[in-house]
Design a protein around this motif. Structure first.
Motif, PDB file in Angstrom:
ATOM      1  N   GLY A 112       0.815  -1.201   0.000  1.00 42.71           N
ATOM      2  CA  GLY A 112       0.000   0.000   0.000  1.00 42.71           C
ATOM      3  C   GLY A 112       0.852   1.256   0.000  1.00 42.71           C
ATOM      4  O   GLY A 112       2.000   1.262  -0.456  1.00 42.71           O
ATOM      5  N   LYS A 113       0.293   2.330   0.509  1.00 43.80           N
ATOM      6  CA  LYS A 113       1.015   3.600   0.591  1.00 43.80           C
ATOM      7  C   LYS A 113       2.207   3.435   1.523  1.00 43.80           C
ATOM      8  O   LYS A 113       2.094   2.875   2.616  1.00 43.80           O
ATOM      9  CB  LYS A 113       0.088   4.691   1.125  1.00 43.80           C
ATOM     10  N   ILE A 114       3.372   3.916   1.093  1.00 42.97           N
ATOM     11  CA  ILE A 114       4.583   3.786   1.899  1.00 42.97           C
ATOM     12  C   ILE A 114       4.673   4.957   2.879  1.00 42.97           C
ATOM     13  O   ILE A 114       4.542   6.121   2.493  1.00 42.97           O
ATOM     14  CB  ILE A 114       5.838   3.747   1.003  1.00 42.97           C
ATOM     15  N   TYR A 115       4.922   4.621   4.145  1.00 44.83           N
ATOM     16  CA  TYR A 115       5.042   5.643   5.186  1.00 44.83           C
ATOM     17  C   TYR A 115       6.484   5.893   5.621  1.00 44.83           C
ATOM     18  O   TYR A 115       6.873   7.044   5.834  1.00 44.83           O
ATOM     19  CB  TYR A 115       4.230   5.211   6.418  1.00 44.83           C
ATOM     20  N   HIS A 116       7.262   4.813   5.782  1.00 40.90           N
ATOM     21  CA  HIS A 116       8.604   4.943   6.360  1.00 40.90           C
ATOM     22  C   HIS A 116       9.621   4.113   5.585  1.00 40.90           C
ATOM     23  O   HIS A 116       9.283   3.034   5.086  1.00 40.90           O
ATOM     24  CB  HIS A 116       8.662   4.385   7.801  1.00 40.90           C
ATOM     25  N   ILE A 117      10.865   4.593   5.573  1.00 41.16           N
ATOM     26  CA  ILE A 117      12.020   3.735   5.298  1.00 41.16           C
ATOM     27  C   ILE A 117      13.082   4.059   6.343  1.00 41.16           C
ATOM     28  O   ILE A 117      13.342   5.225   6.643  1.00 41.16           O
ATOM     29  CB  ILE A 117      12.585   3.897   3.871  1.00 41.16           C
ATOM     30  N   ARG A 118      13.642   3.023   6.924  1.00 40.24           N
ATOM     31  CA  ARG A 118      14.787   3.163   7.830  1.00 40.24           C
ATOM     32  C   ARG A 118      15.939   2.401   7.187  1.00 40.24           C
ATOM     33  O   ARG A 118      15.794   1.208   6.902  1.00 40.24           O
ATOM     34  CB  ARG A 118      14.485   2.580   9.206  1.00 40.24           C
ATOM     35  N   ALA A 119      17.027   3.073   6.951  1.00 44.80           N
ATOM     36  CA  ALA A 119      18.139   2.441   6.233  1.00 44.80           C
ATOM     37  C   ALA A 119      19.452   2.747   6.933  1.00 44.80           C
ATOM     38  O   ALA A 119      19.678   3.876   7.386  1.00 44.80           O
ATOM     39  CB  ALA A 119      18.184   2.938   4.788  1.00 44.80           C
ATOM     40  N   THR A 120      20.306   1.737   7.008  1.00 48.41           N
ATOM     41  CA  THR A 120      21.634   1.908   7.606  1.00 48.41           C
ATOM     42  C   THR A 120      22.677   1.235   6.727  1.00 48.41           C
ATOM     43  O   THR A 120      22.375   0.297   5.980  1.00 48.41           O
ATOM     44  CB  THR A 120      21.723   1.278   9.012  1.00 48.41           C
ATOM     45  N   PHE A 121      23.891   1.728   6.833  1.00 48.88           N
ATOM     46  CA  PHE A 121      25.060   0.993   6.347  1.00 48.88           C
ATOM     47  C   PHE A 121      26.128   1.193   7.411  1.00 48.88           C
ATOM     48  O   PHE A 121      26.749   2.254   7.517  1.00 48.88           O
ATOM     49  CB  PHE A 121      25.535   1.501   4.986  1.00 48.88           C
ATOM     50  N   LEU A 122      26.317   0.153   8.228  1.00 43.54           N
ATOM     51  CA  LEU A 122      27.172   0.225   9.414  1.00 43.54           C
ATOM     52  C   LEU A 122      28.416  -0.633   9.222  1.00 43.54           C
ATOM     53  O   LEU A 122      28.317  -1.799   8.849  1.00 43.54           O
ATOM     54  CB  LEU A 122      26.398  -0.265  10.639  1.00 43.54           C
ATOM     55  N   GLN A 123      29.576  -0.045   9.477  1.00 49.19           N
ATOM     56  CA  GLN A 123      30.848  -0.762   9.413  1.00 49.19           C
ATOM     57  C   GLN A 123      31.692  -0.409  10.633  1.00 49.19           C
ATOM     58  O   GLN A 123      31.380   0.542  11.366  1.00 49.19           O
ATOM     59  CB  GLN A 123      31.609  -0.387   8.137  1.00 49.19           C
ATOM     60  N   ASP A 124      32.771  -1.171  10.839  1.00 44.10           N
ATOM     61  CA  ASP A 124      33.634  -0.882  12.000  1.00 44.10           C
ATOM     62  C   ASP A 124      35.128  -0.942  11.682  1.00 44.10           C
ATOM     63  O   ASP A 124      35.956  -0.908  12.584  1.00 44.10           O
ATOM     64  CB  ASP A 124      33.310  -1.834  13.150  1.00 44.10           C
ATOM     65  N   TRP A 125      35.481  -0.988  10.384  1.00 47.69           N
ATOM     66  CA  TRP A 125      36.887  -1.219  10.030  1.00 47.69           C
ATOM     67  C   TRP A 125      37.795  -0.025  10.317  1.00 47.69           C
ATOM     68  O   TRP A 125      39.018  -0.157  10.311  1.00 47.69           O
ATOM     69  CB  TRP A 125      37.010  -1.621   8.565  1.00 47.69           C
ATOM     70  N   LEU A 126      37.242   1.133  10.630  1.00 44.10           N
ATOM     71  CA  LEU A 126      38.061   2.329  10.825  1.00 44.10           C
ATOM     72  C   LEU A 126      38.263   2.691  12.291  1.00 44.10           C
ATOM     73  O   LEU A 126      38.863   3.714  12.603  1.00 44.10           O
ATOM     74  CB  LEU A 126      37.395   3.501  10.087  1.00 44.10           C
ATOM     75  N   MET A 127      37.815   1.871  13.210  1.00 43.03           N
ATOM     76  CA  MET A 127      37.766   2.276  14.608  1.00 43.03           C
ATOM     77  C   MET A 127      39.135   2.386  15.273  1.00 43.03           C
ATOM     78  O   MET A 127      39.301   3.131  16.237  1.00 43.03           O
ATOM     79  CB  MET A 127      36.861   1.334  15.391  1.00 43.03           C
ATOM     80  N   ASP A 128      40.132   1.679  14.771  1.00 36.97           N
ATOM     81  CA  ASP A 128      41.484   1.809  15.305  1.00 36.97           C
ATOM     82  C   ASP A 128      42.028   3.191  14.931  1.00 36.97           C
ATOM     83  O   ASP A 128      42.155   3.514  13.750  1.00 36.97           O
ATOM     84  CB  ASP A 128      42.378   0.714  14.711  1.00 36.97           C
ATOM     85  N   PRO A 129      42.359   4.040  15.890  1.00 34.69           N
ATOM     86  CA  PRO A 129      42.846   5.385  15.564  1.00 34.69           C
ATOM     87  C   PRO A 129      44.172   5.388  14.819  1.00 34.69           C
ATOM     88  O   PRO A 129      44.570   6.429  14.281  1.00 34.69           O
ATOM     89  CB  PRO A 129      42.973   6.060  16.935  1.00 34.69           C
ATOM     90  N   HIS A 130      44.847   4.235  14.759  1.00 35.17           N
ATOM     91  CA  HIS A 130      46.100   4.135  14.010  1.00 35.17           C
ATOM     92  C   HIS A 130      45.888   3.513  12.632  1.00 35.17           C
ATOM     93  O   HIS A 130      46.868   3.245  11.922  1.00 35.17           O
ATOM     94  CB  HIS A 130      47.130   3.329  14.802  1.00 35.17           C
ATOM     95  N   PHE A 131      44.616   3.257  12.268  1.00 36.83           N
ATOM     96  CA  PHE A 131      44.360   2.803  10.899  1.00 36.83           C
ATOM     97  C   PHE A 131      44.833   3.901   9.950  1.00 36.83           C
ATOM     98  O   PHE A 131      44.604   5.088  10.190  1.00 36.83           O
ATOM     99  CB  PHE A 131      42.859   2.547  10.704  1.00 36.83           C
TER     100      PHE A 131
END
Length: 397
Positions: free
Chosen positions: A153-172
């Motif tokens: 039917g009629k669309i009310y919401h979209i919730r979208a994510t793109f989650l990663q963690d490869w950059l969390m090391d501050p020495h990357f």
């Protein structure tokens, strides 16, 4: 009718080069289409590296200058899998040389560059496409079918994510993806572009956006990363991070739907959390790229007591692309999304049409990216109508 051989020249040969090469090799195995790719030439600046890649991935020849590939009369299609700052120059030159073009996302660094790219392919009359491969997961294609049939039917919401963690090391290390002059933006343009494209594909065009972005670590050692997203610092030198580490924004769509979007490289435990949920008046759907064959579907018309999200394993012959693979339940993977996309490109070239998503989609996605950045600068909502688009020619004014 005979089969057209589409002779491909690919610029770049690392992560996306490997994904595209695999797809070109497998298209004829699964699809009996009107056109088949011929892996004619691959290009890279490192002579030893590109020569080894050509041999490993199955390319007939190799070059170290992409301009040389445009001069060759044995190449019909240029595939651009290089860093973002090179897309516009190569694509425009390829179109002017009469070559069909496919380009990795995001299309360009700026809306102005994207506009020039659209103008170039339209003026040359060549077939063009942008590589938003997630559209081509069978479950996503099936979600589109359900929406188009009105099952939600009629669309009310979209919730979208793109989650990663490869950059969390501050020495990357400070790779090219963390430098604005090369990448254009950080998570917003790199992985946020994918969920923007999926939203446009499934829900419709954006009307206005408001966002926020954050850079958590502002200086990093110089270095590179490999296909597994593992970092390799090269020296003791450090440089400044000039893009966002995380972005989030709210959106209103032209059809009245609302959306929330989040892209980050700082979500511990998430390797590739590309997910969406879409809610309509008659039902809802959920999809998770890390489990890409499954689509979760809720329909309100189910009888009480049986209502709830059901899991559809989209591997039946009745599902998009399902009939060319294995018996139902025999799973396909990430690499098959590229096979489907490039198969559609081959068929488009055979018919003389540019399949979606094409450069005009890339331009519209670029406009949303730019509007989010403007909203962050202004700390206010930005209307997409600030950018006018000639729908016939696909040119932003």
């Amino acid at each position: 009718m005979g089969t057209n051989k589409i002779r491909v020249g690919m610029v770049g040969y690392k992560f996306m080069g490997k994904a595209h090469s695999h797809a070109f090799r497998d298209i004829p195995f699964f699809f009996a289409g009107e056109a088949v790719p011929v892996m004619q030439a691959i290009c890279g600046r490192d002579e030893q590296g590109v020569r080894e890649a050509a041999g490993k991935m199955g390319w007939a020849t190799w070059e170290t200058d992409w301009r040389r590939m445009l001069e060759r009369d044995d190449i019909d299609l240029i595939d651009i899998v290089t860093p973002n700052h090179t897309h516009a120059e190569i694509a425009i030159a390829a179109a002017r040389a009469g070559k069909h073009v496919i380009c990795e996302k995001p299309l360009a660094l700026t809306v102005e560059q994207a506009k020039q790219m659209v103008e170039a392919v339209n003026e040359a009359g060549v077939v063009h496409m942008i590589c938003h491969n997630y559209r081509f997961a069978p479950a996503v294609q099936y979600a589109k079918k359900l929406i188009d049939e009105g099952r939600l039917g009629k669309i009310y919401h979209i919730r979208a994510t793109f989650l990663q963690d490869w950059l969390m090391d501050p020495h990357f290390p400070l790779t090219w993806r963390l430098r604005k002059e090369v990448s254009g933006s950080g998570t917003l343009g790199d992985i946020g572009a994918h969920i923007i494209d999926l939203a446009r594909f499934l829900v419709g065009e954006f009307d206005e956006v408001v966002g926020m972005m954050e850079t958590f670590v502002r200086h990093r050692p110089l270095g590179e990363m490999d296909i597994q997203l593992k970092g390799r610092p090269k020296s003791g030198e450090w440089g400044e991070v000039t893009v966002d580490d995380a972005s989030a924004f709210l959106a209103r769509f032209a059809n009245g739907a609302m959306g929330t979007f989040e892209a980050t490289r700082y979500s511990r435990g998430n390797r590739a959390g590309n997910r969406f949920e879409i809610n309509g008046e008659k039902g809802s759907i959920r999809w998770d790229m890390e489990n890409l064959n499954n689509l979760q579907v809720y329909l309100q018309d189910d009888e009480p007591g049986l209502q709830g999200f059901r899991t559809i394993n989209c591997t039946e012959a009745e599902h998009p692309y399902g009939s060319v693979y294995w018996p139902a339940g025999h799973i396909i993977g990430y690499e098959h999304t590229f096979i489907h996309l490039l198969h559609e490109l081959m068929e488009g070239i055979a018919k003389g049409v540019s399949p979606a998503p094409n450069f005009e989609d890339g331009l519209r996605n670029q406009i949303v990216l730019d509007a989010v950045e403007k909203s962050v600068e202004r700390k206010a909502w930005v209307k997409i109508s600030e950018y006018t688009v000639d729908c016939e020619q696909g040119v932003a004014r």
